[in-house]
Every structure is written in C-alpha cells, then in structure tokens.
Design a protein around this motif. Structure first.
Motif, PDB file in Angstrom:
ATOM      1  N   LYS A  36     -37.690 -11.619  -8.172  1.00  6.81           N
ATOM      2  CA  LYS A  36     -36.610 -11.552  -9.232  1.00  6.81           C
ATOM      3  C   LYS A  36     -36.591 -13.047  -9.792  1.00  6.81           C
ATOM      4  N   LYS A  37     -36.832 -13.944  -8.614  1.00  8.00           N
ATOM      5  CA  LYS A  37     -36.688 -15.692  -9.213  1.00  8.00           C
ATOM      6  C   LYS A  37     -37.844 -15.869 -10.000  1.00  8.00           C
ATOM      7  N   TYR A  38     -38.922 -15.316  -9.979  1.00  6.83           N
ATOM      8  CA  TYR A  38     -40.236 -15.890 -10.753  1.00  6.83           C
ATOM      9  C   TYR A  38     -40.221 -14.960 -11.858  1.00  6.83           C
ATOM     10  N   LYS A  39     -39.429 -13.914 -11.868  1.00  6.96           N
ATOM     11  CA  LYS A  39     -39.375 -13.162 -13.311  1.00  6.96           C
ATOM     12  C   LYS A  39     -38.462 -13.861 -14.285  1.00  6.96           C
ATOM     13  N   GLU A  40     -37.554 -14.325 -13.897  1.00  4.91           N
ATOM     14  CA  GLU A  40     -36.428 -15.150 -14.364  1.00  4.91           C
ATOM     15  C   GLU A  40     -37.045 -16.438 -14.895  1.00  4.91           C
ATOM     16  N   LYS A  41     -38.060 -17.082 -14.071  1.00  2.94           N
ATOM     17  CA  LYS A  41     -38.597 -18.341 -14.480  1.00  2.94           C
ATOM     18  C   LYS A  41     -39.582 -18.162 -15.549  1.00  2.94           C
ATOM     19  N   LYS A  42     -40.473 -17.007 -15.493  1.00  2.35           N
ATOM     20  CA  LYS A  42     -41.329 -16.598 -16.543  1.00  2.35           C
ATOM     21  C   LYS A  42     -40.609 -16.556 -17.879  1.00  2.35           C
ATOM     22  N   LYS A  43     -39.432 -15.881 -17.807  1.00  7.05           N
ATOM     23  CA  LYS A  43     -38.691 -15.710 -19.083  1.00  7.05           C
ATOM     24  C   LYS A  43     -38.185 -17.056 -19.631  1.00  7.05           C
ATOM     25  N   ASN A  44     -37.763 -17.927 -18.682  1.00 10.13           N
ATOM     26  CA  ASN A  44     -37.183 -19.169 -18.987  1.00 10.13           C
ATOM     27  C   ASN A  44     -38.265 -20.107 -19.702  1.00 10.13           C
ATOM     28  N   MET A  45     -39.515 -20.084 -19.074  1.00  7.07           N
ATOM     29  CA  MET A  45     -40.493 -20.926 -19.492  1.00  7.07           C
ATOM     30  C   MET A  45     -41.234 -20.213 -20.900  1.00  7.07           C
ATOM     31  N   GLY A  46     -40.679 -18.862 -21.163  1.00 10.26           N
ATOM     32  CA  GLY A  46     -41.453 -18.481 -22.425  1.00 10.26           C
ATOM     33  C   GLY A  46     -42.624 -18.008 -22.155  1.00 10.26           C
ATOM     34  N   ILE A  47     -43.213 -17.733 -20.854  1.00 15.15           N
ATOM     35  CA  ILE A  47     -44.562 -17.553 -20.733  1.00 15.15           C
ATOM     36  C   ILE A  47     -44.811 -16.016 -21.031  1.00 15.15           C
ATOM     37  N   SER A  48     -45.941 -15.525 -21.531  1.00 19.72           N
ATOM     38  CA  SER A  48     -46.310 -14.218 -21.872  1.00 19.72           C
ATOM     39  C   SER A  48     -47.540 -13.712 -21.251  1.00 19.72           C
ATOM     40  N   ASN A  49     -47.895 -12.755 -21.152  1.00 23.46           N
ATOM     41  CA  ASN A  49     -49.223 -12.279 -20.769  1.00 23.46           C
ATOM     42  C   ASN A  49     -50.443 -12.691 -21.924  1.00 23.46           C
ATOM     43  N   GLU A  50     -51.206 -13.478 -21.403  1.00 28.66           N
ATOM     44  CA  GLU A  50     -52.495 -13.713 -22.144  1.00 28.66           C
ATOM     45  C   GLU A  50     -53.829 -13.352 -21.054  1.00 28.66           C
ATOM     46  N   TRP A  51     -54.545 -12.831 -22.276  1.00 24.30           N
ATOM     47  CA  TRP A  51     -55.972 -12.485 -21.589  1.00 24.30           C
ATOM     48  C   TRP A  51     -57.202 -12.926 -22.225  1.00 24.30           C
ATOM     49  N   GLY A  79     -55.058 -15.512 -18.659  1.00 25.91           N
ATOM     50  CA  GLY A  79     -55.258 -16.703 -19.264  1.00 25.91           C
ATOM     51  C   GLY A  79     -54.379 -17.738 -19.084  1.00 25.91           C
ATOM     52  N   VAL A  80     -53.412 -17.311 -18.058  1.00 24.19           N
ATOM     53  CA  VAL A  80     -52.218 -18.143 -17.654  1.00 24.19           C
ATOM     54  C   VAL A  80     -51.570 -17.431 -16.269  1.00 24.19           C
ATOM     55  N   GLN A  81     -50.879 -18.624 -15.677  1.00 20.70           N
ATOM     56  CA  GLN A  81     -50.272 -18.153 -14.123  1.00 20.70           C
ATOM     57  C   GLN A  81     -48.935 -17.502 -14.838  1.00 20.70           C
ATOM     58  N   GLU A  82     -48.633 -16.112 -14.107  1.00 17.72           N
ATOM     59  CA  GLU A  82     -47.496 -15.702 -14.579  1.00 17.72           C
ATOM     60  C   GLU A  82     -47.161 -14.398 -13.747  1.00 17.72           C
ATOM     61  N   HIS A  83     -48.000 -14.090 -12.925  1.00 14.35           N
ATOM     62  CA  HIS A  83     -47.658 -12.851 -11.926  1.00 14.35           C
ATOM     63  C   HIS A  83     -46.417 -13.175 -11.078  1.00 14.35           C
ATOM     64  N   GLU A  84     -45.277 -12.488 -11.033  1.00 20.00           N
ATOM     65  CA  GLU A  84     -44.097 -12.893 -10.457  1.00 20.00           C
ATOM     66  C   GLU A  84     -43.974 -12.618  -8.858  1.00 20.00           C
ATOM     67  N   TYR A 139     -47.149 -12.511  -7.150  1.00 20.66           N
ATOM     68  CA  TYR A 139     -47.874 -13.340  -6.603  1.00 20.66           C
ATOM     69  C   TYR A 139     -47.368 -14.817  -6.197  1.00 20.66           C
ATOM     70  N   ALA A 140     -46.472 -15.055  -7.460  1.00 17.22           N
ATOM     71  CA  ALA A 140     -45.698 -16.354  -7.100  1.00 17.22           C
ATOM     72  C   ALA A 140     -44.761 -16.343  -6.032  1.00 17.22           C
ATOM     73  N   GLY A 141     -44.516 -15.196  -5.606  1.00 17.60           N
ATOM     74  CA  GLY A 141     -43.521 -14.970  -4.579  1.00 17.60           C
ATOM     75  C   GLY A 141     -44.137 -15.177  -3.315  1.00 17.60           C
ATOM     76  N   MET A 142     -45.401 -14.614  -3.319  1.00 14.52           N
ATOM     77  CA  MET A 142     -46.342 -14.636  -2.120  1.00 14.52           C
ATOM     78  C   MET A 142     -46.739 -16.141  -1.821  1.00 14.52           C
ATOM     79  N   ILE A 143     -46.900 -16.908  -3.046  1.00 17.43           N
ATOM     80  CA  ILE A 143     -47.244 -18.288  -2.617  1.00 17.43           C
ATOM     81  C   ILE A 143     -46.081 -19.167  -2.267  1.00 17.43           C
ATOM     82  N   GLU A 144     -44.868 -19.025  -2.764  1.00 17.82           N
ATOM     83  CA  GLU A 144     -43.640 -19.661  -2.148  1.00 17.82           C
ATOM     84  C   GLU A 144     -43.375 -19.227  -0.816  1.00 17.82           C
ATOM     85  N   ALA A 145     -43.727 -18.093  -0.328  1.00 21.45           N
ATOM     86  CA  ALA A 145     -43.611 -17.552   1.068  1.00 21.45           C
ATOM     87  C   ALA A 145     -44.464 -18.220   1.919  1.00 21.45           C
TER      88      ALA A 145
END
Length: 487
Positions: A243-258, A268-273, A275-281
């Motif tokens: 949930k944290k990284y889903k919200e962060k992606k929204k706030n940063m205006g990141i969208s899927n790029e391939w 084309g950009v780091q935005e998988h919420e 995976y981001a949670g796994m990295i924080e853990a």
C-alpha cells in the motif's frame, strides 16, 4: 574431537603463539574483526537508493554504504545464483568448478522434458553441488578461531552439502532450494525453519541474525553470512508495504513504461510496488543486524560486505525491476545480468563515502576477507580470486588483466549459451548458437548499445584469444549441437 573444533583450537593456539613471538610475552593478541556478509538474491545494480533508485527506499543500507567504499564495477561470476554462490565460497570461477548453472536446471540428458528441448544447443553438463573437497571460505575462517554462522538461502547442493557440511557452525534455513516457496509461513522450501502461520520470512531471519550477534561469542570473532532469500520470486510483501509504494507511485506520477531489449519486453522505470516492499523488508533486515552490533559494542569492530548474486530480474517472471542504464538482467551475459551493487566497510581503513571503479568479481571475496582479517591466504584454493584489500586502502588497481564468465546454458529469463571477458574498458561476448562476437567499450557505453566488433577487429581477436585460452585452462564445458533441433 571434531575436525572443526580441533582446527578452531589449533587456530587460537597459533594466534597465542604469534603473540609470544612478538616480544610482548603477556600481551593479548589484537582482536580479529568480525565479518558480516550480506548476500542478496536477484538484486539489480540500481535497486538501492545509494546506487540511484528514486522509488525504492533503502535508508539502512545507504547509511552503511556511506561508511565505506562503493564499487561501481563489481561483478557476479555468473548471471544466475548457484554458480556465483559457489564462487564466493570457493574463490574459483564456476567454469573451473563445473558449477555453471543454478542447481536444478536441466542437464543435457534430461532436457527432453524441458522447454529448451528443441533449442539449437544442448546445455553443458554441470555439477549440482559444491564439492566437499573444496576448502570453503567458511572453513578457512572456522579453522582460524572464528565462529561461523549461516542464515538464509544456500542452494549449493542436496543434504550432505549444506552449510554445516561446508564450514559453518550454525545453519539457519539453508538447504537445497533456491527460493522459499512462500515468504509467509509455512515456508515450504526453507530447510528446518518451523514457524507460526503467516510469519514473514525476512522478519524471522533478521531476528535470528540479531540473536546470533547477541550470543556470547566467548571472545571469538565471528563470520556472519546472511544470504537472504529476498528479493527472489515469489513476489510477495506485506500489505502495508504494498500500500505504501502504491501510494508513492501515485504521488510521484510514475506510470508503467515498457521498452524492448534483445527482443524482450522490460520495464523502463522502477515502479513495482510489491518488489519495492520486498526491498524495504530486506533493508530492514540489514538495519536489524547493524542495530544488534551497536547494542553489543561491536559495530566499530565489524567489517561489512554487501553484494548481490546476479542481476535484477527484468526480462521474465513478472519483470519486477528495471536495470537501466544496463542492458537486460538476470540470466543474461549483458551488464544487467552480472554487474552488482556492492560496497565494503572496513572501519579505520576504508575512507567513508569513497567510490572505486576498478573491476572486481565474486571470486575475490575469499582472499580479500582473509587478508582483511589477517588470516593465512589459501592460494591453492582461491586460485581465481584476487584480494582487493589494496583498493580498500586507497590504491587504484590490482594485478589482474581480465575477468571471465562462462554460461553454457539457456536461462529462464531469455539468455543463451555464452562466454565473456572484460579487459580494461572492453568487454567481449561470444554467443555459442551463432558464433557471433560482440565488443563493447563499457566506459563509453555502459548500456552496451554500440557493438564495436566490426570497427575493431584487432581488439576482437585479442580478447577472443584470451577467452578461448582461459576456457582451455579451466577446462570449461561447452554446449553441444542438439540433434532434436530442426534449424
């Protein structure tokens, strides 16, 4: 007396005798540093904030990295896990050990049941275990008075070839499997780690690691080898982090790029919420160990190593991360598959915040850590490793001409049988299906976009001869034509 106990006693006696010979009859010998080695699974070169990520958050790792030397040109010995892990433990290239693929990958005699059965080449046969005859880095430390602890992913052979058989006094969770099955208990593939249902594996392992730090060491230094299952698939994290990284992606205006690399669709950009949670853990696990060391007053007496076993997963299995500016990822001979985020903290020696761009590789850890600890080198064992302790002391280069790779297999992620050599700024890749040779100047073209083979035939010839001669020296096993293939 058990073999490890005998050698540990002998090692301590040798240290004491060394103190007697110094002219200080009753002086206590200098305490050896503790070694904490963080090995992460499938972490990409730019997956840390301190290596350029703006989406993932790694504050504990970043703080640790600032205390030491960051290596920008650090390499895994293979683009997949088991071979690199074997190279760290043995100080030998996977090609020399004949451990060239992840343990469990198809052999040429059973490939008919695998998706690669109709490929042009049959993969080379390989050993699916780290031979017990190899004197591991853990055994070298164990024999010299160190307590040796292993936690997490082993993946270096079946039962009988596990950490406790290879020099570790304690094994927490290390077995044959390359992934945990689930990051939430019950862990179906984690060896002997009972847990209450729903427990989160990164939290369990970091708790176990902290308890080992708090353990009474009886005056002995320790090697703690924390080899995390994170951030390997399955892609799972706690809902609060997702949930944290889903919200962060929204706030940063990141969208899927391939984008497309080598015919594969990649992010084309780091935005998988997730995976981001796994990295924080994973980052929190590092923080927990550091906190335990501080509580015990051991923080300033500990050398830290941080490394990944291969490149980030970018071309298959969910394509969770983006390795740009590098090309491709795990399973490929391009930089995205083998260049790793790495740093070393050697208190009182490495300059805080320093950066080194001299190439090093995973075979180098064995002699380097012995060197740092002031222990006897094992030149007959770590024959493919070079101590980079001089780099940590501020020197600019080592006495080594080139670094080599050999992966005579098809990767799950799209890579194909190949070898490579890096000499100076130049890297040559040989693709075995076609015989094609690619040449890149990594200093000018880190993304390997401009193949210089046609423009620099002399350099191609020089590096290819070097690569062929090396394969002969280490008796590298080669793939063979596949009779099933109808090309």
């Amino acid at each position: 007396m058990e073999r490890r106990t005998f050698f540990k006693s002998a090692g301590l006696a040798a240290v004491s005798l060394a103190g007697l010979g110094s002219g200080h009859l009753f002086a206590k010998p200098a305490k050896k540093p503790n070694i904490v080695f963080f090995l992460i699974d499938d972490l990409g070169w730019t997956d840390l904030s301190c290596f350029g990520s703006e989406y993932y958050e790694t504050p504990h790792i970043d703080a640790l990295c600032k205390r030491g030397m960051k290596f920008t040109d650090a390499y895994a010995a293979c683009p997949v896990c088991s071979p690199t892990r074997a190279s760290i433990m043995s100080g030998k290239y996977p090609a020399r050990l004949n451990t060239t693929d992840w343990f469990g990958a198809p052999q040429p005699y059973n490939v008919q049941r695998h998706w690669t059965r109709n490929k042009p080449l049959l993969p080379a046969q390989y050993k699916e275990r780290l031979p017990l005859e190899e004197k591991t880095m853990a055994e070298a430390f164990d024999e010299n008075g160190y307590n040796t602890y292993f936690l997490g992913k082993w993946h270096l052979g079946p039962e009988g070839f596990w950490p406790e058989d290879q020099g570790f006094d304690v094994n927490v969770g290390g077995g044959h499997s390359g992934n945990p099955g689930s990051y939430f208990a019950p862990y179906t593939k984690v060896n002997d780690l009972p847990a209450p249902k729903g427990e989160y594996l990164p939290e369990r392992l970091r708790k176990e690691a902290a308890e080992l730090v708090h353990k009474d060491q009886k005056g002995n230094p320790f090697l703690l080898y924390f080899s995390m299952y994170s951030v390997h698939t399955p892609l799972q994290t706690k809902q609060v982090l997702k949930k944290k990284y889903k919200e962060k992606k929204k706030n940063m205006g990141i969208s899927n790029e391939w984008i497309t690399q080598s015919g594969r669709r990649v992010r084309g950009v780091q935005e998988h919420e997730v995976y981001a949670g796994m990295i924080e853990a994973m980052d929190n696990s590092v923080g927990k160990v550091v906190e335990a060391l501080k509580q015990e007053g051991l923080y300033e007496d500990t050398v830290f190593v941080f490394m990944s076993d291969n490149g980030g997963l970018s071309t298959s299995e969910g394509r969770p991360t983006c390795n740009l500016p590098l090309k491709c990822g795990k399973g490929w001979m391009y930089e995205g598959g083998i260049r790793e985020p790495m740093f070393v903290v050697w208190p009182g020696v490495t300059k805080p915040g320093s950066v080194c761009d001299y190439p090093v590789t995973s075979t180098d850890f064995y002699p380097t850590l012995l060197d740092i600890a002031g222990l006897p080198l094992q030149p007959r064992q770590h024959v493919d490793g070079v101590s980079f302790a001089p780099l940590l002391k501020g020197e600019k280069k080592l006495d080594r001409k080139a670094i080599f790779w050999h992966y005579p297999h098809y990767g799950n992620q799209g890579g194909s049988p190949s070898s490579a050599v890096r000499c100076g700024d130049y890297k040559l890749i040989e693709w075995f299906e076609s015989g094609k040779l690619e040449l890149f100047n990594l200093k000018e073209d880190i993304g390997e976009k401009n193949d210089l083979a046609d423009k620099m035939p002399g350099k191609v010839k020089e590096l290819h001869k070097m690569l062929v001669d090396w394969r002969k020296e280490v008796d590298a096993k080669m793939p063979m034509p596949n009779p099933r293939h109808k090309g």
